[in-house]
Write a protein that holds these residues in place. Structure first.
Motif, PDB file in Angstrom:
ATOM      1  N   SER A  44       0.813  -1.214   0.000  1.00 41.76           N
ATOM      2  CA  SER A  44       0.000   0.000   0.000  1.00 41.76           C
ATOM      3  C   SER A  44       0.848   1.267   0.000  1.00 41.76           C
ATOM      4  N   PHE A  45       2.173   1.105   0.093  1.00 40.00           N
ATOM      5  CA  PHE A  45       3.056   2.260   0.184  1.00 40.00           C
ATOM      6  C   PHE A  45       4.100   2.209  -0.909  1.00 40.00           C
ATOM      7  N   ASN A  46       4.686   3.350  -1.197  1.00 34.89           N
ATOM      8  CA  ASN A  46       5.743   3.442  -2.199  1.00 34.89           C
ATOM      9  C   ASN A  46       6.989   2.739  -1.681  1.00 34.89           C
ATOM     10  N   ARG A  47       7.337   1.619  -2.307  1.00 33.36           N
ATOM     11  CA  ARG A  47       8.459   0.809  -1.831  1.00 33.36           C
ATOM     12  C   ARG A  47       9.753   1.616  -1.776  1.00 33.36           C
ATOM     13  N   GLY A  48       9.937   2.541  -2.704  1.00 30.43           N
ATOM     14  CA  GLY A  48      11.166   3.317  -2.736  1.00 30.43           C
ATOM     15  C   GLY A  48      11.322   4.273  -1.566  1.00 30.43           C
ATOM     16  N   GLU A  49      10.236   4.521  -0.856  1.00 26.81           N
ATOM     17  CA  GLU A  49      10.286   5.453   0.265  1.00 26.81           C
ATOM     18  C   GLU A  49      10.480   4.747   1.608  1.00 26.81           C
ATOM     19  N   ILE A  50      10.535   3.413   1.590  1.00 29.84           N
ATOM     20  CA  ILE A  50      10.656   2.650   2.826  1.00 29.84           C
ATOM     21  C   ILE A  50      11.980   1.898   2.850  1.00 29.84           C
ATOM     22  N   ASN A  51      12.768   2.141   3.882  1.00 30.46           N
ATOM     23  CA  ASN A  51      13.985   1.363   4.112  1.00 30.46           C
ATOM     24  C   ASN A  51      13.602   0.153   4.954  1.00 30.46           C
ATOM     25  N   LEU A  52      13.683  -1.013   4.362  1.00 35.34           N
ATOM     26  CA  LEU A  52      13.244  -2.238   5.022  1.00 35.34           C
ATOM     27  C   LEU A  52      14.456  -3.060   5.456  1.00 35.34           C
ATOM     28  N   THR A  53      14.467  -3.437   6.719  1.00 36.83           N
ATOM     29  CA  THR A  53      15.533  -4.272   7.275  1.00 36.83           C
ATOM     30  C   THR A  53      14.929  -5.555   7.813  1.00 36.83           C
ATOM     31  N   SER A  54      15.581  -6.685   7.533  1.00 40.20           N
ATOM     32  CA  SER A  54      15.239  -7.917   8.222  1.00 40.20           C
ATOM     33  C   SER A  54      16.523  -8.638   8.611  1.00 40.20           C
ATOM     34  N   LYS A  55      16.377  -9.630   9.462  1.00 42.75           N
ATOM     35  CA  LYS A  55      17.530 -10.289  10.045  1.00 42.75           C
ATOM     36  C   LYS A  55      17.333 -11.803  10.034  1.00 42.75           C
TER      37      LYS A  55
END
Length: 351
Positions: A44-55
């Motif tokens: 639902s959001f602009n992927r380019g505007e979200i810094n996504l971190t996983s571990k």
């Protein structure tokens, strides 16, 4: 991690945060259904505007490790992560395993599965310093708060290498500050304990990211009101923090543990400094609920919170001559056990 009980509430919290300008979501394969919950929401959001971190936790099997990364990408329904972290380089063995993972990690990065590599850690200061000094990582996730500054040298080392410095859970692991005891609230007035904690960290220009970890949308309000407050601590803020130090000194007297860690190693593998830190907080600030929450993790959370409880002390006296403040450590361990033993609690990953 704290809001996984209600999927609707989880969605509302994420939506409020992103709508208010938060641009970094951090999760992990080990955080229950967090990745599964997040995946559909991100569309639902602009992927380019979200810094996504996983571990993903380290393993001695490179193929299994990369399968973990691929599984996280699938659950999150994305084709890359802004940041990927090795989740919990907590022991020398974990660090040895990581040495075998470099070829597959490098390949995954070249394939565009993630942009920046980091690590989280619950390990000892010497281990954390060693991993930082390797020069292999762009960022590190650390436990560092006003109430626990033992890893301050690691903050300095990471900053010298221009690493991103991510502080793990200032609100929860930093003292359960969403629900602080009345004594602590009074000492922090006219500020809140949570607000002072955020300001202590935000005013440190070396620190780049704070995790918030809200369980409900309302728990975003105070962090969002402080997120842009990056200026140095005011005279009033400094005075209150100094008063907290003075109050702790007065309340504990000669029984205060100064967190020098010279009492280790303990023959019974008791986590003496952490136990006595929790005692400091319980006695000085009435932070017994927080102390019980952390103390009960001993012997129940493995390498995530290592060491044995205070009642394991055999009065061997091994630690006594090493303590520069001549603390009666065995007596203090038993006292802490009586204060904080409480009832056992379920960990996130337990049935």
């Amino acid at each position: 991690m704290r809001g996984l009980g209600d999927r609707q509430q989880f969605a509302a919290t994420v939506a409020k945060g992103l709508g208010a300008g938060i641009n970094h979501i951090e999760t992990a394969a080990a955080y229950g259904e967090s990745e599964t919950y997040l995946g559909p929401l991100l569309k639902s959001f602009n992927r380019g505007e979200i810094n996504l971190t996983s571990k993903v936790c380290p393993t001695e099997n490179p193929e299994q490790f990369i399968q973990g990364l691929d599984r996280s990408l699938q659950r999150l329904q994305v084709d890359y992560l802004a940041c990927f972290a090795i989740h919990g380089i907590n022991t020398p063995q974990h660090w040895q395993w990581v040495q075998q993972l470099w070829p597959v990690i490098d390949k995954a990065q070249q394939q565009g599965k993630f942009k920046h590599l980091g690590f989280s850690t619950h390990g000892s200061l010497p281990l954390v310093q060693e991993v930082i000094a390797s020069g292999k990582f762009a960022f590190v996730n650390l436990h560092y708060y006003w109430f626990n500054q033992h890893l301050a040298p690691a903050i300095a080392s990471a900053h010298q290498r221009d690493m991103g410095i991510f502080i793990i859970s200032p609100a929860d692991k930093g003292g359960q500050l969403y629900t602080p005891p009345r004594t602590l609230q009074n000492l922090c007035h006219p500020f809140t304990p949570l607000g002072l904690t955020y300001r202590f960290l935000l005013s440190d220009s070396r620190i780049t990211t704070l995790s918030i970890g809200p369980a409900i949308p309302e728990e975003l309000d105070q962090p969002l009101s402080l997120g842009d407050r990056l200026e140095p601590l005011s005279e009033q803020e400094q005075a209150i923090l100094e008063n907290l130090r003075h109050h702790q000194h007065q309340a504990l007297g000669t029984a205060a543990c100064h967190q020098c860690y010279q009492c280790l190693p303990c023959p019974e593998e008791i986590n003496i400094p952490e136990i006595l830190r929790l005692r400091n907080l319980a006695v000085a600030f009435d932070m017994e609920n927080f102390g019980q929450y952390r103390y009960q993790m001993l012997e129940n959370a493995g390498h995530w919170f290592p060491g044995r409880k205070g009642d394991r002390c055999t009065d061997c006296g091994d630690c006594l001559p090493r303590c520069p403040h001549n603390l009666a450590i065995p007596d203090l361990l038993r006292d802490t056990h009586q204060r904080l033993r409480g009832k056992s609690r379920r960990r996130l990953w337990q049935d």
